[in-house]
Design a protein around this motif. Structure first.
Motif: not given
Length: 401
Positions: A21-32
């Motif tokens: 999930x990406x927004x501006x300069x931010x990103x979170x990744x769900x599971x890996x």
């Protein structure tokens, strides 16, 4: 402004499902997670072959990304949801439940999990974590492992949900009821729901649950005076403690190997018995009706010490005939004239329960994944009147403010 959602892995596999999930300069990744076993391939090859998600800056130190705020969130500690953490090239914030962190550190100390550069951080139920422009909130869920979560991701304008792996007939169905109601009341823009059980045909009419498994285990202890041997999965902590409790109730002591004993000791202050430390094989041979022994595949030949025993396979390794070791296990027991008794319970919801969850959430858009046949779940969801999507890998799903 906009938020972009990209599926990086796991559209038509069981496990390895990864979404950013990406927004501006931010990103979170769900599971890996990963869907492959041990390999000698270098990281670049794994990226090229798409065995690792298309986030090269996470795996190659010479590649620089443009996100200032990055974090990975792990729904639970199954390898197919966290196995890629070992390939991280630089320190990355990785959030998981406190129970999962404790288990992960224990497994690393036992060399059962490789070391990682992950900066492990706890995320507590319903305590939001801010990653730049994105907010992540965890909710306790029900799966066959300790510390399993469902995640909500919010950007101030939209709400996205990652179900994680989930079941509805486990010991904590009330957790699933709780978060489905919260989601229903807020109608998420996007709901990723697992679809494991849609992968298989010719399902058994009888579905074992954690509750029925424990009842069956107790019946076996009632009906035999022989040693009972179990092969459970080491990360299903709640089941392990329940098995120990039932064994003691029936006048037996459950004896664990070093790895299992260490895991259980680190999860609780309760005493557990370790083979060759607290109880010897000689004691077990003399009074087999007083013990249950946990036996992992690598310790299979330890059972040569016993003339006879009952063998219960409880989701331990090797799990099925797709694993070459399973044939070895079957042959060993056949030669010993000991039946292989399957006594496992799934951590995944039935098809009916998955549809029930999706209908209860009633998201604006539902995405089935974590399945060999997501198209089957997709059609079933559409029959309920839900709007769905089967995205392609790396395809941006754009949500405008």
């Amino acid at each position: 402004m906009q938020t972009i959602v990209r599926v990086l892995q796991g559209l038509d596999t069981i496990g390895g499902n990864i979404v950013a999930f990406e927004r501006e300069d931010s990103r979170v990744v769900m599971d890996f997670g990963t869907t492959f076993g041990p390999t000698n391939d270098d990281t670049q090859s794994l990226l090229t072959e798409r065995k690792l998600p298309n986030i090269p800056e996470f795996f190659l130190s010479e590649v620089k990304g443009h996100f200032t705020h990055n974090a990975i969130f792990i729904s639970h500690l199954h390898i197919d949801h966290m196995g890629a953490l070992q390939y991280l090239a630089d320190t990355v914030d990785v959030y998981m439940s406190p129970e999962a962190i404790q288990l992960y550190l224990t497994l690393q100390s036992l060399n059962s999990e490789p070391a990682t550069k992950a900066n492990l951080k706890p995320i507590f139920p319903e305590k939001p974590v801010q990653v730049g422009e994105l907010t992540v909130t965890a909710y306790l869920s029900d799966h066959d492992i300790t510390g399993a979560y469902m995640f909500r991701i919010q950007d101030g304008f939209h709400e996205f949900v990652h179900s994680g792996d989930v079941r509805y007939d486990g010991p904590h169905s009330e957790r699933v009821d709780y978060w489905t109601k919260i989601l229903h009341d807020n109608q998420p823009d996007l709901f990723f729901i697992e679809g494991t059980e849609f992968s298989f045909e010719n399902k058994s009419q009888h579905r074992e649950t954690e509750a029925s498994l424990l009842l069956d285990f107790e019946k076996v202890l009632q009906q035999t005076n022989e040693l009972v041997v179990i092969n459970p999965y080491q990360r299903n902590i709640e089941r392990l403690f329940s098995l120990q409790m039932i064994a003691r109730k029936m006048g037996r002591e459950l004896v664990w190997n070093h790895e299992f004993a260490t895991i259980l000791k680190n999860q609780t202050a309760k005493h557990v018995h370790e083979i060759a430390v607290d109880v010897s094989w000689s004691e077990i041979e003399q009074e087999p009706n007083k013990y249950v022994v946990q036996n992992s595949f690598n310790d299979l030949n330890d059972l040569n010490k016993m003339n006879n025993f009952v063998y219960l396979h409880m989701n331990g390794e090797p799990l099925g005939d797709y694993d070459g070791r399973y044939a070895i296990l079957e042959n060993y027991l056949t030669v010993r004239n000991i039946p292989l008794q399957l006594m496992g319970a799934s951590g995944h919801a039935t098809e009916t329960d998955l549809l029930k969850i999706a209908a209860a959430v009633n998201a604006k858009l539902t995405v089935p994944w974590h399945s060999f046949k997501p198209e089957l779940e997709n059609r079933a969801l559409q029959k309920l009147g839900l709007k769905t999507n089967l995205p392609h890998l790396d395809e941006p799903m754009i949500f405008e403010d």
